[in-house]
Design a protein around this motif. Sequence first.
Motif, short mmCIF file in Angstrom:
data_model
loop_
_atom_site.label_atom_id
_atom_site.label_comp_id
_atom_site.label_asym_id
_atom_site.label_seq_id
_atom_site.Cartn_x
_atom_site.Cartn_y
_atom_site.Cartn_z
N ARG A 55 25.20 1.03 -2.36
CA ARG A 55 25.28 0.27 -3.60
C ARG A 55 25.67 -1.16 -3.25
NH1 ARG A 55 29.15 2.91 -5.63
NH2 ARG A 55 30.74 1.31 -5.47
N VAL A 56 25.00 -2.11 -3.87
CA VAL A 56 25.30 -3.52 -3.61
C VAL A 56 26.09 -4.07 -4.79
CG1 VAL A 56 24.25 -5.80 -3.29
CG2 VAL A 56 23.24 -3.80 -2.18
N ASP A 57 27.32 -4.55 -4.51
CA ASP A 57 28.17 -5.07 -5.60
C ASP A 57 27.82 -6.51 -5.94
OD1 ASP A 57 29.69 -2.71 -5.55
OD2 ASP A 57 30.92 -3.48 -3.90
N GLN A 58 27.60 -7.31 -4.90
CA GLN A 58 27.38 -8.75 -5.11
C GLN A 58 26.10 -9.18 -4.39
OE1 GLN A 58 30.72 -10.99 -3.58
NE2 GLN A 58 32.13 -10.23 -5.14
N LEU B 290 11.31 -15.37 -8.06
CA LEU B 290 9.95 -15.08 -8.53
C LEU B 290 9.70 -13.57 -8.42
CD1 LEU B 290 7.93 -18.04 -6.93
CD2 LEU B 290 8.25 -17.62 -9.38
N GLN B 291 10.18 -13.00 -7.32
CA GLN B 291 10.01 -11.56 -7.11
C GLN B 291 10.87 -10.78 -8.10
OE1 GLN B 291 11.09 -11.98 -3.06
NE2 GLN B 291 9.00 -12.25 -2.36
N PHE B 292 12.07 -11.27 -8.34
CA PHE B 292 12.95 -10.60 -9.30
C PHE B 292 12.30 -10.62 -10.69
CE2 PHE B 292 16.35 -10.98 -12.52
CZ PHE B 292 16.98 -9.76 -12.31
N GLU B 293 11.74 -11.76 -11.07
CA GLU B 293 11.07 -11.84 -12.38
C GLU B 293 9.95 -10.81 -12.48
OE1 GLU B 293 10.41 -15.81 -14.44
OE2 GLU B 293 10.44 -16.40 -12.33
N ALA B 294 9.21 -10.67 -11.34
CA ALA B 294 8.08 -9.72 -11.34
C ALA B 294 8.56 -8.28 -11.53
CB ALA B 294 7.30 -9.86 -10.05
N MET B 295 9.84 -8.03 -11.32
CA MET B 295 10.37 -6.66 -11.45
C MET B 295 10.65 -6.29 -12.90
SD MET B 295 12.76 -6.50 -8.08
CE MET B 295 12.02 -6.92 -6.49
N GLY B 296 10.59 -7.26 -13.79
CA GLY B 296 10.70 -7.00 -15.23
C GLY B 296 12.06 -6.49 -15.68
N VAL B 297 13.13 -6.98 -15.11
CA VAL B 297 14.47 -6.52 -15.49
C VAL B 297 15.09 -7.55 -16.44
CG1 VAL B 297 16.76 -5.93 -14.55
CG2 VAL B 297 14.72 -5.37 -13.27
N GLU B 298 15.86 -7.07 -17.41
CA GLU B 298 16.45 -7.96 -18.44
C GLU B 298 17.56 -8.87 -17.91
OE1 GLU B 298 16.74 -9.60 -21.60
OE2 GLU B 298 14.74 -8.85 -21.21
N ARG B 299 18.39 -8.30 -17.03
CA ARG B 299 19.57 -9.01 -16.55
C ARG B 299 20.00 -8.40 -15.21
NH1 ARG B 299 23.40 -12.20 -19.34
NH2 ARG B 299 25.53 -12.02 -18.58
N VAL B 300 20.64 -9.20 -14.35
CA VAL B 300 21.02 -8.62 -13.06
C VAL B 300 21.96 -7.43 -13.27
CG1 VAL B 300 20.72 -10.64 -11.57
CG2 VAL B 300 22.88 -10.34 -12.77
N LYS B 301 21.85 -6.46 -12.38
CA LYS B 301 22.63 -5.23 -12.54
C LYS B 301 23.82 -5.17 -11.58
CE LYS B 301 19.03 -2.73 -14.77
NZ LYS B 301 17.91 -1.83 -14.67
N ILE C 157 25.83 -8.48 4.19
CA ILE C 157 24.64 -8.32 5.04
C ILE C 157 23.57 -9.33 4.62
CG2 ILE C 157 22.85 -6.68 5.78
CD1 ILE C 157 24.79 -4.40 5.28
N GLY C 158 22.92 -9.91 5.59
CA GLY C 158 21.79 -10.81 5.33
C GLY C 158 20.51 -10.02 5.23
N ALA C 159 19.62 -10.43 4.33
CA ALA C 159 18.37 -9.70 4.14
C ALA C 159 17.31 -10.66 3.62
CB ALA C 159 18.57 -8.56 3.14
N GLY C 160 16.09 -10.18 3.54
CA GLY C 160 15.02 -10.98 2.96
C GLY C 160 15.23 -11.11 1.45
N GLY C 161 14.64 -12.15 0.86
CA GLY C 161 14.81 -12.39 -0.57
C GLY C 161 14.36 -11.22 -1.43
N LEU C 162 13.31 -10.53 -0.97
CA LEU C 162 12.79 -9.42 -1.77
C LEU C 162 13.80 -8.27 -1.84
CD1 LEU C 162 10.47 -8.25 -3.37
CD2 LEU C 162 9.24 -7.85 -1.25
N ASP C 163 14.49 -8.02 -0.75
CA ASP C 163 15.53 -6.98 -0.75
C ASP C 163 16.67 -7.39 -1.68
OD1 ASP C 163 14.60 -4.92 0.90
OD2 ASP C 163 15.06 -6.07 2.70
N VAL C 164 16.99 -8.68 -1.68
CA VAL C 164 18.07 -9.15 -2.54
C VAL C 164 17.63 -9.07 -4.00
CG1 VAL C 164 19.55 -11.13 -3.09
CG2 VAL C 164 19.00 -10.61 -0.72
N ALA C 165 16.38 -9.42 -4.26
CA ALA C 165 15.85 -9.30 -5.63
C ALA C 165 15.94 -7.85 -6.10
CB ALA C 165 14.40 -9.79 -5.67
N ALA C 166 15.57 -6.93 -5.21
CA ALA C 166 15.61 -5.50 -5.56
C ALA C 166 17.05 -5.08 -5.87
CB ALA C 166 15.02 -4.66 -4.43
N SER C 167 18.01 -5.60 -5.12
CA SER C 167 19.42 -5.26 -5.39
C SER C 167 19.85 -5.81 -6.74
CB SER C 167 20.34 -5.83 -4.32
OG SER C 167 20.06 -5.25 -3.11
#
Length: 656
Positions: A29-32, A45-56, A134-144
């Motif tokens: 689980r990613v807290d921050q 841009l990737q986060f927007e494409a995921m169609g989520v209302e607000r960060v979780k 942990i460092g990761a690609g932007g897409l992994d961070v968007a997914a979190s």
Amino acid sequence: MAKGTVAYKILQSHLLSGKLLPGEEIAIRVDQTLTQDATGTMAYLQFEAMGVERVKTELSVSYIDHNMLQTDYKNPDDHKYLMSVAKRYGIWLSKPGNGICHQVHVERFAKPGKTLLGSDSHTPTSGGVGMIAIGAGGLDVAASMAGEPFYLRMPKIVGVKLTGKLPPWVTAKDIILELLRRLSVKGGVGKIFEYFGDGILELSVPERATITNMGAELGATTSVFPSDRVTQAYLRAQGREEDWIELLPDPDAEYDELVEINLSELEPLIACPHSPDNVVPVREVEGVKVDQVVIGSCTNSSFVDLTRAGRMLQGRKVHPDVVFAVAPGSKQALELITQNGVLLDFLKAGARILETACGPCIGMGYAPPSGGVSVRSFNRNFEGRSGTPDAKVYLASPEVCVACAIAGEIVDPRKLAERENIPWVRVEMPERFPYGDEAFIPPLPQEEAKHVEIYRGPNIKPLPEFEELPESLTAEVTLIVGDNITTDHIMPAGAKILPLRSNIYAISEYVYHYVDPDFVSRAKEVRKKKGRASLIVGGENYGQGSSREHAALAPRFLGVRLVVAKSFARIHHANLVNFGVVPLELVNKEDYFKFSLGDQIEIPELTEKLKRGEDIRLVNKTTGEEIVCKYSLTPKQVSLLLAGGLLNWIKKRQSS
Ligand code: MIC
Ligand code: SF4
């Protein structure tokens, strides 16, 4: 099994699936989360494409610190986009000028016992307060941010026992340089470095953060310190004592591996051009004439670093042949050195003051002269990264930097101090830091946030669409490179290219620009005229360095579907998978020589083999030879590859 270690405890309390056994796939689980602007536009841009209302997440912060030159509309367009996204989705925004993401995060947000995922390879800096960062690609961070777990292979936990006491003029930077000297830039792959022992008690949080920051250069997954009384005092001074919990290793904690450093035996060290592990004692390279010195970057520009450096300069002048600059890591640090008079020490010595940002570290201004020698308190000295292709960049502590600035040549600070009567000062931590929160914009309440419109200037281009992985593949070898290729080689940064980060169509024109300027046209021709995929052949530790996913995304856009290497760096390997590029490892490393530029390679039953977990046979149609490849892919990663990447996979799952 490393039970009872700080890293194990945090991972255990965040474990969503898998077993905490080295090499096993785990989900946490990613807290921050944190992003910076150079990776952030793509991530959002990737986060927007995921169609989520607000960060979780519990907390997400968007920093603007990399792309700060603003030579035209591109960077400010990106900043405006980021600001509107933050408002729309419940994200904190750290405005340009507030400081470098990692330093500011440690100061204002990092919490012991929590997890942080950041779209920058130096995210582990926050491990200095006892969190798994942990460092990761932007897409992994968007997914979190969209609430997805973060998947990784459970690293080995290496205990780094610090004993003894640092002598004067020897600093935290020398501890991490010593580790780099011993273990090399690939010595930390698949590992977490956890510091313990009496030696840590004398290290303040900013000094611990220098060490966890530069653990990235070891290739490590992350680095962590316990959360102890030192952490408590620091968080209290930041007005955040309620964020503190005690987090210590159990007395019988066992580490998977152990390294011991006797601090009393260390001496000032320096990393020579062009790799952070090319480390020698400073005394061995004394006398090299220096053109430029700079103190800054997320590694060494804290209040402690700046104060010590400034006090060394008190009543002294920078050598006439040297240009010396200081880029404070955060507005908070700048405020403090304004209050304690250190800023004046710098000015009176003849220093140039740069903006609180990454700046020269990523080639955004302050490039060295042709063939020049630059001594920097930074973390990376890859060839060309400074913006000057033939510059020679050395990495050292701020104290060594200042000594070189005074002497006009590389010099051991102990020697200079004796010669010039420079006292070694102990920097006391302030009882209370100026919080400096003015440049943060907090998240809007959801009701209000819903109505925010996202700003998209002409620099922001939509994401390209990618197709699924074909069952079998015919590819052409369009590039062969050697060991330790960095993401700076693959997708350079700097003042010209960095502003194109939000425009894949434009930035892809610069892939491998300085290594092989013909690569892009070759890859395009192979794709257009011959309808084939491109295959890149690499050596050991392919893709080391940054987390920039553009180093995977832009090649993929040019038609690269396979990278065959001797071994891969962690974040780049994950980024390749996220964008549907298959990372294959040679079973027999000698087979590296079975490839030549232009060879036609057939990979029959690629998808079937991946699904069955079987080795993959490459047939070199040009030479008739066969090459067997293995891969280190979890079942989840195989499904991402089959779908053509993580974004396709998420969209597919949403529609089913
Ligand atoms: C770097 O130090 O190379 C960067 C610039 O901070 C990168 C991120 C990026 O390329 O945007 C990193 O370290 O991940
Ligand atoms: Fe910025 Fe340099 Fe740190 Fe990367 S390493 S985040 S460019 S200061």
